[in-house]
Every structure is written in structure tokens, then in C-alpha cells.
Design an enzyme around this catalytic site. Structure first.
Site, PDB file in Angstrom:
ATOM      1  N   LEU A  35       0.837  -1.200   0.000  1.00 52.21           N
ATOM      2  CA  LEU A  35       0.000   0.000   0.000  1.00 52.21           C
ATOM      3  C   LEU A  35       0.874   1.252   0.000  1.00 52.21           C
ATOM      4  CD1 LEU A  35      -2.606  -1.157   2.673  1.00 52.21           C
ATOM      5  CD2 LEU A  35      -2.882  -1.170   0.184  1.00 52.21           C
ATOM      6  N   HIS A  67       0.151 -12.108   8.894  1.00 53.70           N
ATOM      7  CA  HIS A  67       1.358 -12.625   8.253  1.00 53.70           C
ATOM      8  C   HIS A  67       1.661 -14.012   8.810  1.00 53.70           C
ATOM      9  CE1 HIS A  67       5.094 -12.367   6.031  1.00 53.70           C
ATOM     10  NE2 HIS A  67       5.673 -12.923   7.079  1.00 53.70           N
ATOM     11  N   ASN A 104      -3.198  -6.394   9.291  1.00 53.78           N
ATOM     12  CA  ASN A 104      -2.654  -7.382   8.355  1.00 53.78           C
ATOM     13  C   ASN A 104      -2.342  -8.680   9.091  1.00 53.78           C
ATOM     14  OD1 ASN A 104      -1.467  -8.358   5.867  1.00 53.78           O
ATOM     15  ND2 ASN A 104       0.540  -8.023   6.805  1.00 53.78           N
TER      16      ASN A 104
END
Ligand code: GAR
Length: 205
Positions: free
Chosen positions: A93, A109, A107
Site C-alpha cells: 500500500l 502474516h 494485516n
């Protein structure tokens, strides 16, 4: 109710976990839109099946990554999205995007950050690197997004043992199981207003 926008690139098993948690009434939020940068992402079908609006936005139709991000941003703002969840969104982004939604982008991960993360380290590649390095423990991290790649304040982490005979597939499967617990949990905490960002740290109220 928090208005949630989910960004995906692939199969969307994490998206499914969020949908299931919302349907069980465990998250005080509603997914208003699922956006994909891949036309054939199975997550788009999962969203449609759940009656959620979907949007495929093709990067190739934009001259720059900035214009592409601005379009995604416009779609999210138009729907008054308050929380953005990157559920396997394998795209970087822009600064403008992150500034606009600072502290409101989550997010997931598939490793224990700061190990096996950063530029070019995503999806199956992460598990391959874990196996190649021979570590005995890997895991899952859910974090807020900042300008760096996988450098934002960490919300939750959980470990997964690596077995001697693990392949990318077997390891990924066990890690995903943990992802499907951790991501909805972080979203639930966010929607209840229980996550406080203090510099690099996240305090859970
Ligand atoms: C998940 O393992 C997620 O952690 C990873 O992509 C996969 C998406 O699976 N994300 C990253 O690697 C981000 N750097 P899904 O589409 O089945 O949810």
C-alpha cells in the site's frame, strides 16, 4: 457496528474465518466490501456466497501504483469503511493510503515477525524460507500496518511447531488453522475498542 473492508488476493480462507465469526455474532462489525487485485481470487466467490459486495480492481488499468491505491481508497471511503483488513492481500500500500487509515489497517502474516517477513516474503514463500532455515518454531502475527513492510505494531502472535517431515503444504495447513483463530480475534478486539497503540506496542484493554 464497525464497517469493515477486506482486501484479498487469493483463496480467502482468512476472509471465510472472519465471515463465520461475524455470522456467529462474535464480532461487532460488518463486512461492507471485499476487494481483490486478482480476478480469479476464490475469496470473491466466498464473499458473494455470503451476500457481501465484491469488487475486482485491476492494477493494469492504472498508470501508477499511487492511482491504483487512490481508487481502492475511494471505494473504501465511499462505503464509510472504518477498518481495513488485509486477509492475504499480496500488494504493497502507498504512503497516502496508510496515512488516510493509520491505526485502522490490520494485516495477517504467516510467521513470527520479525522473522521471515518483509519485501517479497509472503504466502507460500514464507513457509519455504522457514523450512530452508530449519527453525523449530514458526507462527502467526496479526499487526497494524505502517509504511514499512511488516513493521507495524503487533497485535497478537501465536507459535506453531515445525515438524521434521513438514512440507510447505503441511506446515501451511497448520499455520492457517492458527491464522483463522488469531485474525478474527484481533478484529473482535478492535471492534470492541480494546486495542490501544502506544508507539510500537499494542496494549489490549
Ligand atoms: C495467509 O497465509 C496469509 O497469512 C498470507 O497469505 C495467505 C492468504 O491465505 N499473507 C501474507 O503472506 C502477507 N504477507 P487466504 O487467502 O487463504 O486467507
Amino acid at each position: 457496528m464497525v464497517n469493515i473492508g477486506v482486501l484479498i488476493s487469493g483463496s480467502g480462507t482468512n476472509l471465510q474465518a472472519i465471515i463465520d465469526n461475524i455470522n456467529r455474532g462474535e464480532i461487532k462489525g460488518k463486512i461492507q466490501i471485499v476487494i481483490s487485485n486478482k480476478k480469479d481470487a476464490y475469496g470473491l466467490i466466498r464473499a458473494e456466497k455470503a451476500g457481501i459486495e465484491t469488487l475486482y480492481i485491476n492494477r493494469k488499468e492504472f498508470n501508477s501504483v499511487e492511482e491504483y491505491n487512490r481508487r481502492i481508497l475511494d471505494e473504501l471511503k465511499r462505503r464509510k469503511i472504518e477498518l481495513i483488513v488485509l486477509a492475504g492481500f499480496l500488494n504493497i500500500l502507498t504512503q497516502e493510503f496508510i496515512e488516510e487509515y493509520r491505526g485502522r489497517i490490520i494485516n495477517i502474516h504467516p510467521s513470527l515477525i520479525p522473522s521471515f517477513c518483509g519485501k517479497g516474503c509472503y504466502g507460500d514463500k514464507v513457509h519455504q524460507m522457514v523450512l530452508d532455515r530449519g527453525v523449530k518454531i514458526t507462527g502467526v502475527t496479526v499487526h497494524f500496518v505502517d509504511e514499512g513492510t511488516d513493521t507495524g505494531p503487533i497485535i497478537l502472535q501465536s507459535s506453531v511447531k515445525v515438524a521434521e517431515d513438514d512440507t510447505v503444504e503441511t506446515l501451511k495447513e497448520r499455520v492457517l488453522k492458527v491464522e483463522h483463530e488469531l485474525l478474527p480475534k484481533a478484529i473482535r478486539l478492535y471492534c470492541e475498542g480494546r486495542l490501544v497503540i502506544e508507539g510500537k506496542k499494542v496494549r489490549i484493554k
